[in-house]
Write an enzyme that holds these catalytic residues in place. Structure first.
Site, mmCIF file in Angstrom:
data_model
loop_
_atom_site.group_PDB
_atom_site.id
_atom_site.type_symbol
_atom_site.label_atom_id
_atom_site.label_comp_id
_atom_site.label_asym_id
_atom_site.label_seq_id
_atom_site.Cartn_x
_atom_site.Cartn_y
_atom_site.Cartn_z
ATOM 1 N N GLU A 96 -0.545 -12.041 13.386
ATOM 2 C CA GLU A 96 -0.257 -11.331 14.146
ATOM 3 C C GLU A 96 0.195 -10.066 12.940
ATOM 4 O O GLU A 96 0.673 -10.221 11.906
ATOM 5 C CB GLU A 96 1.871 -11.091 15.012
ATOM 6 C CG GLU A 96 2.112 -11.905 15.705
ATOM 7 C CD GLU A 96 0.683 -12.035 16.590
ATOM 8 O OE1 GLU A 96 1.423 -10.847 17.136
ATOM 9 O OE2 GLU A 96 0.470 -12.592 17.819
ATOM 10 N N ARG A 132 -5.579 -1.449 8.075
ATOM 11 C CA ARG A 132 -7.097 -2.155 8.353
ATOM 12 C C ARG A 132 -6.373 -3.373 7.250
ATOM 13 O O ARG A 132 -5.417 -3.088 6.681
ATOM 14 C CB ARG A 132 -7.613 -1.843 6.996
ATOM 15 C CG ARG A 132 -8.223 -0.293 7.245
ATOM 16 C CD ARG A 132 -9.279 0.460 6.616
ATOM 17 N NE ARG A 132 -9.024 0.685 5.193
ATOM 18 C CZ ARG A 132 -7.948 2.147 5.464
ATOM 19 N NH1 ARG A 132 -8.103 2.918 5.865
ATOM 20 N NH2 ARG A 132 -7.393 2.198 4.352
ATOM 21 N N TRP A 157 2.903 7.860 -3.013
ATOM 22 C CA TRP A 157 4.167 8.045 -2.487
ATOM 23 C C TRP A 157 4.561 8.932 -4.392
ATOM 24 O O TRP A 157 4.954 10.055 -4.180
ATOM 25 C CB TRP A 157 5.022 6.776 -3.360
ATOM 26 C CG TRP A 157 6.484 6.916 -3.383
ATOM 27 C CD1 TRP A 157 7.533 6.513 -2.680
ATOM 28 C CD2 TRP A 157 7.271 5.920 -5.030
ATOM 29 N NE1 TRP A 157 8.637 6.682 -3.105
ATOM 30 C CE2 TRP A 157 8.653 7.333 -4.753
ATOM 31 C CE3 TRP A 157 6.426 6.663 -5.854
ATOM 32 C CZ2 TRP A 157 9.273 6.681 -5.835
ATOM 33 C CZ3 TRP A 157 7.587 7.146 -7.152
ATOM 34 C CH2 TRP A 157 8.962 6.860 -7.140
ATOM 35 N N ASP A 173 0.603 -1.379 -0.043
ATOM 36 C CA ASP A 173 -0.160 0.386 0.356
ATOM 37 C C ASP A 173 0.703 1.263 0.432
ATOM 38 O O ASP A 173 1.874 1.818 0.176
ATOM 39 C CB ASP A 173 -1.101 -0.310 0.605
ATOM 40 C CG ASP A 173 -2.212 1.039 0.639
ATOM 41 O OD1 ASP A 173 -2.027 1.264 -0.061
ATOM 42 O OD2 ASP A 173 -2.491 1.295 2.118
ATOM 43 N N ASN A 220 1.661 3.023 -3.105
ATOM 44 C CA ASN A 220 2.216 3.440 -4.537
ATOM 45 C C ASN A 220 1.794 5.085 -4.737
ATOM 46 O O ASN A 220 2.575 5.976 -4.941
ATOM 47 C CB ASN A 220 1.403 2.315 -5.185
ATOM 48 C CG ASN A 220 2.355 1.107 -4.820
ATOM 49 O OD1 ASN A 220 3.127 1.080 -4.314
ATOM 50 N ND2 ASN A 220 1.506 -0.078 -5.624
ATOM 51 N N GLY A 221 0.290 4.802 -4.319
ATOM 52 C CA GLY A 221 -0.402 6.306 -4.811
ATOM 53 C C GLY A 221 0.194 7.824 -4.604
ATOM 54 O O GLY A 221 0.663 8.931 -5.023
ATOM 55 N N GLU A 258 -12.247 -4.816 -6.125
ATOM 56 C CA GLU A 258 -12.357 -3.214 -4.960
ATOM 57 C C GLU A 258 -11.203 -2.468 -6.105
ATOM 58 O O GLU A 258 -12.285 -1.494 -6.916
ATOM 59 C CB GLU A 258 -12.673 -2.804 -3.653
ATOM 60 C CG GLU A 258 -13.808 -3.953 -3.098
ATOM 61 C CD GLU A 258 -13.344 -5.280 -2.924
ATOM 62 O OE1 GLU A 258 -12.249 -5.288 -2.737
ATOM 63 O OE2 GLU A 258 -14.781 -5.829 -2.140
ATOM 64 N N ASN A 259 -10.543 -3.162 -6.553
ATOM 65 C CA ASN A 259 -9.587 -2.716 -7.368
ATOM 66 C C ASN A 259 -10.373 -1.989 -8.902
ATOM 67 O O ASN A 259 -9.444 -0.442 -9.653
ATOM 68 C CB ASN A 259 -7.944 -2.524 -7.473
ATOM 69 C CG ASN A 259 -7.156 -2.758 -6.384
ATOM 70 O OD1 ASN A 259 -6.557 -3.484 -5.736
ATOM 71 N ND2 ASN A 259 -7.889 -1.517 -5.179
HETATM 72 C C1 FPP Z 1 -2.096 -0.222 -3.159
HETATM 73 O O1 FPP Z 1 -1.614 1.235 -3.073
HETATM 74 C C2 FPP Z 1 -1.574 -0.697 -4.832
HETATM 75 C C3 FPP Z 1 -1.883 -1.405 -6.307
HETATM 76 C C4 FPP Z 1 -3.841 -1.136 -5.752
HETATM 77 C C5 FPP Z 1 -1.871 -2.233 -6.819
HETATM 78 C C6 FPP Z 1 -0.008 -2.875 -6.252
HETATM 79 C C7 FPP Z 1 0.284 -2.857 -7.249
HETATM 80 C C8 FPP Z 1 1.519 -3.278 -7.329
HETATM 81 C C9 FPP Z 1 2.284 -2.689 -7.165
HETATM 82 C C10 FPP Z 1 1.754 -3.362 -9.672
HETATM 83 C C11 FPP Z 1 2.217 -4.360 -9.948
HETATM 84 C C12 FPP Z 1 2.280 -6.025 -8.479
HETATM 85 C C13 FPP Z 1 2.848 -6.808 -8.795
HETATM 86 C C14 FPP Z 1 3.065 -8.117 -7.777
HETATM 87 C C15 FPP Z 1 4.217 -7.015 -9.836
HETATM 88 P P1 FPP Z 1 -2.463 2.728 -3.448
HETATM 89 O O2 FPP Z 1 -2.576 2.942 -4.959
HETATM 90 O O3 FPP Z 1 -3.630 2.300 -3.150
HETATM 91 O O4 FPP Z 1 -1.136 3.638 -2.882
HETATM 92 P P2 FPP Z 1 -2.546 4.780 -1.827
HETATM 93 O O5 FPP Z 1 -2.930 4.482 -0.532
HETATM 94 O O6 FPP Z 1 -1.052 5.570 -1.685
HETATM 95 O O7 FPP Z 1 -3.259 5.073 -3.261
#
Ligand code: FPP
Length: 235
Positions: free
Chosen positions: A202, A189, A21, A16, A18-19, A63-64
């Site tokens: 854990e 969560r 970041w 979690d 990525n967005g 949900e994504n």
């Molecule tokens: C959650 O961060 C991340 C995701 C919904 C996508 C995860 C996908 C990858 C890391 C890429 C591909 C995966 C593999 C296994 C190669 P978010 O976007 O909800 O972050 P935020 O809460 O900061 O918006």
């Protein structure tokens, strides 16, 4: 890692942040996912080196799909790219399993998923679970439907249904339950991830965003896991 540390058997990781970041850097969200995918690859290798039996990454939830098409397509492209790399993990000897409802996938990505599962099924190293179109409630409902069908068709008796049998109808069939669930990014969560399987796990939450997550962060999390006194309902 110091030899007195117990390494978990199975870690579940919610990738979690990525967005956030990407936003902090004024970059498109998909750049965060790209960096997240690189971290996924490195942490997978590190889990191998540590000798884990299994690791489960939450890559895409049921949900994504609600996210903008551009973001969903970007994640799917990264999956294709990194799944090919995952499949090349000859040295690490991973058995790769996709947890989730595959009926949502088609074409090249589905072929790749099925091919990777088939070609790695007899590997003896760590099990690398990638949760894709995964939702725990959905998994439990599917298990209940499949068990009900077998009861209806006389293949199993109502009395045969116990926790062991139920577990065998989940995507994680035959695997040890995760003893440790890790969620970076500061959120606390479970988000519909491994609800049944994490009954005794854990939970460790960390403030680092997934694209910034390092091997040293995993060490820290495992040290925290070692401080917990696991009683499994006993005293
Ligand atoms: C959650 O961060 C991340 C995701 C919904 C996508 C995860 C996908 C990858 C890391 C890429 C591909 C995966 C593999 C296994 C190669 P978010 O976007 O909800 O972050 P935020 O809460 O900061 O918006």
């Amino acid at each position: 890692m110091d030899g007195s540390i117990t390494i978990p058997k199975h870690i579940g990781i919610i990738m979690d942040g990525n967005g956030r970041w990407a936003k902090k850097r004024l970059l498109p969200r998909n750049m965060g996912h790209k960096k997240g995918a690189e971290v996924f690859q490195d942490i997978t290798r590190y889990c191998n080196e540590l000798g884990l039996e299994a690791v489960t990454f939450y890559a895409f939830s049921t949900e994504n799909w609600k996210r903008p098409a551009e973001e969903v397509n970007g994640i799917m492209s990264l999956l294709k790219e990194y799944l090919v790399k995952a499949f090349d993990y000859e040295k690490e000897n991973n058995r790769v399993i996709f947890l989730g409802d595959k009926s949502a996938f088609s074409g090249e990505l589905l072929d790749l998923m099925l091919d990777i599962e088939e070609k790695t099924k007899d590997r003896t190293g760590m099990t690398l679970n990638i949760a894709l179109n995964y939702g725990s409630r959905n998994e439990i409902v599917h298990a209940a439907q499949n068990i009900a069908k077998r009861v209806r068709d006389g293949q199993i008796a109502l009395e045969d249904i116990d926790e062991k049998l139920f577990s065998d109808y989940l995507y994680t069939k035959g695997q040890p339950d995760p003893d440790f669930i890790l969620r970076p990014s500061g959120e606390k969560r479970l988000s519909n991830f491994l609800l049944w399987q994490s009954a005794y796990a854990e939970f460790v939450y960390m403030d680092v965003l997934w694209p910034d997550f390092t091997r040293a962060d995993l060490d820290k999390a495992i040290i925290e896991f070692n401080k917990r006194n696991r009683r499994f309902g006993g005293v």
